[in-house]
Design an enzyme around this catalytic site. Structure first.
Site, PDB file in Angstrom:
ATOM      1  N   ASP A  95       0.849  -1.190   0.000  1.00  9.10           N
ATOM      2  CA  ASP A  95       0.000   0.000   0.000  1.00  9.10           C
ATOM      3  C   ASP A  95       0.886   1.243   0.000  1.00  9.10           C
ATOM      4  O   ASP A  95       1.404   1.608   1.035  1.00  9.10           O
ATOM      5  CB  ASP A  95      -0.965  -0.014   1.186  1.00  9.10           C
ATOM      6  CG  ASP A  95      -0.292  -0.406   2.513  1.00  9.10           C
ATOM      7  OD1 ASP A  95       0.798  -1.015   2.521  1.00  9.10           O
ATOM      8  OD2 ASP A  95      -0.888  -0.103   3.558  1.00  9.10           O
ATOM      9  N   GLU A 106      12.592   1.236   7.419  1.00 10.79           N
ATOM     10  CA  GLU A 106      11.498   0.440   6.867  1.00 10.79           C
ATOM     11  C   GLU A 106      11.715   0.125   5.394  1.00 10.79           C
ATOM     12  O   GLU A 106      11.391  -0.965   4.926  1.00 10.79           O
ATOM     13  CB  GLU A 106      10.202   1.233   7.049  1.00 10.79           C
ATOM     14  CG  GLU A 106       8.972   0.595   6.472  1.00 10.79           C
ATOM     15  CD  GLU A 106       7.796   1.540   6.453  1.00 10.79           C
ATOM     16  OE1 GLU A 106       6.661   1.040   6.394  1.00 10.79           O
ATOM     17  OE2 GLU A 106       7.992   2.774   6.472  1.00 10.79           O
TER      18      GLU A 106
END
Length: 528
Positions: free
Chosen positions: A300, A484
């Site tokens: 996403d 991340e």
């Protein structure tokens, strides 16, 4: 066979808890106030409010006070909220790394920083779902366990010989399967409408490598529950139709897609979704469903899910048959076969192997895109392979679905188009979305290395490994952080895109990095 079908039928029933049994979400607890806070951008990140808990009053009292006060002169919504709710906290905001002690000690320390202890209870009105065992969170704004993140975190735990924590986390996912009939995106009430890529069978396999095949038997009931969740409604489908997470292909084969039960804006991204819906010509309910399904995929967002115009407004996730998801479902079927073999139940094992064979053939039929020499998603609506190449195309290599010739073609495409100074791109499109170029993510690097190694493409696997480890190490030495995601095209710039700032911590980055660091006897490729 009859007993096996009965088990699966029972699991289907367990998969579908009544709505009344599910705990209320923040939007349900604070009607009116919730929308005002999220649309009013009281907090820069919409996830902040859904993770807050009331200081003293009940939700009903807070809503009543809000309705009574909101029209009064001088009413300040931010002050009202901050007076009545506690801000969420995270240990990683106070942790400071010591670069001088080195990367490996940093990784070892982070297992403790990111670990959460099980709680006897949480606030009655918290969105957090209780888990019975200790677990690891990714870090930053991600203050809860996440499903597919956890597998890649476990890879590092295995390297660190923390088998007990792997067992605890696997037990937690088994608990969620028992409690809700599926594994939610994360242990929050607002995630109870969707799952994520089904890595539970790989977690079980990972633990079985440490503790033997009895592990497969121990978690067999939960493996069956997960399968029933993904396949619910399959028996009633005719060719060319779909329901929820399962699709019957034109040839009659069964494959899966990502799905979310809700057609409302995501609570943790409410303002963002409402704003985005205003810019699309698609019906809001379908737009929200496809946005949520993309969140279920973990990607996403990415142009992988978009229509021809390449924008979020054209998102059509539920119209696509994802190649990575179906490889994971294949792994689940094969793990179930192994679990029955471990019990000496050869007939049941053959049944699951037959399911796996049928899926393997279907992946070959629908996902191999001969025109581009790549495993792509399949466009269920248009009845043709999707045009876009993504790094999800390495999954058939990682799970042994590809032929040797196909693997060679994928490897050539990786080397020519996806390989950059810092590792492998997620897609070749530069869109501003975080799951597109120039960004790269640890789990996909790992799956690519696994797939390339499996098909004797070791020099390229080593190159990817060296470049990814080198980038992670340099960023740590400069910042004291593991991130991340990373920019692999210009390795001196941070990764961008997404709905929130770049996060550090970071569970799956740590796990994959330690796994790759510990790969033994890697010859160094010449052109790095």
């Amino acid at each position: 066979m009859r007993n096996l079908l009965l088990v699966c039928f029972c699991c289907c029933c367990l998969c579908l808890p009544a709505a009344a049994q599910l705990p209320p979400t923040p939007r349900q607890l604070y009607p009116g106030l919730f929308e005002a806070v999220q649309l009013g951008r009281i907090f820069p990140d919409n996830k902040t409010f859904v993770d807050m808990v009331p200081r003293r009053d009940t939700p009903a009292r807070i809503v009543a006070d809000y309705e009574q006060q909101r029209t009064q002169p001088g009413f300040n919504l931010a002050t009202f909220v901050k007076d009545r709710f506690q801000l969420p906290t995270t240990d990683t905001t106070t942790y400071r790394s010591n670069i001088a002690t080195g990367l490996r000690l940093h990784l070892d320390t982070l297992w403790r920083v990111l670990q959460r202890r099980p709680l006897d209870s949480v606030s009655r009105y918290s969105s957090l779902l209780l888990l019975p065992r200790p677990y690891l969170v990714p870090g930053g704004r991600f203050r809860e366990v996440y499903y597919w993140d956890s597998y890649f975190t476990m890879l590092g735990l295995r390297e660190a010989h923390r088998t007990t924590l792997i067992r605890n986390m696997t037990d937690n996912f088994a608990y969620l399967l028992n409690r809700y009939g599926f594994i939610p995106n994360g242990n929050r009430t607002y995630y109870l409408t969707r799952s994520q890529p089904p890595f539970f069978s790989l977690m079980v396999q990972l633990l079985a490598q440490e503790q033997g095949d009895s592990v497969l038997v121990r978690y067999q009931p939960q493996l069956l529950r997960e399968y029933a969740y993904w396949m619910a409604g399959a028996d009633s489908l005719k060719p060319g139709t779909a329901t929820r997470r399962v699709m019957r292909m034109p040839g009659g084969e069964l494959l899966n897609r990502y799905w979310d039960e809700s057609t409302e804006p995501r609570e943790e991204s409410y303002g963002i979704d409402v704003d985005a819906a205003r810019k699309t010509t698609r019906p809001p309910s379908q737009f929200y469903r496809d946005v949520r399904a993309a969140a279920a995929s973990g990607w996403d967002f990415s142009t992988r899910w978009f229509g021809a115009d390449g924008t979020l407004g054209s998102i059509r996730t539920t119209e696509l048959v994802p190649v990575d998801l179906n490889c994971l479902m294949l792994a689940l079927e094969e793990t179930l076969a192994r679990s029955y073999t471990a019990q000496g139940q050869s007939s049941a094992a053959r049944t699951w192997l037959q399911k796996a064979k049928q899926r393997r053939n279907a992946i070959q039929r629908y996902h191999w895109n001969k025109a581009v020499g790549w495993f792509t998603d399949y466009d269920f609506t248009q009845k043709r392979p999707a045009a876009i190449r993504t790094l999800a195309g390495v999954f058939p290599l990682a799970f042994g679905v590809a032929t040797a010739r196909q693997a060679s073609q994928v490897a050539a495409g990786l080397k020519a188009d996806f390989l950059k100074d810092g590792g492998l791109l997620t897609t070749l499109n530069t869109s501003g979305q975080q799951w597109d170029s120039p960004n790269a993510w640890a789990p996909l690097q790992y799956m690519a290395v696994q797939g390339l190694t499996r098909y004797n493409q070791k020099p390229l696997a080593d190159t990817v490994t060296v470049r990814w480890v080198r980038l992670n190490t340099r960023v740590f030495q400069q910042t004291g952080k593991l991130l991340e995601k990373y920019n692999v095209t210009n390795t001196h710039l941070p990764a961008g895109g997404g709905e929130y700032p770049l996060q550090d911590g970071f569970g799956w980055t740590n796990g994959v990095l330690l796994n790759l660091l510990n790969r033994s006897a890697r010859p160094q490729p010449n052109n790095q």
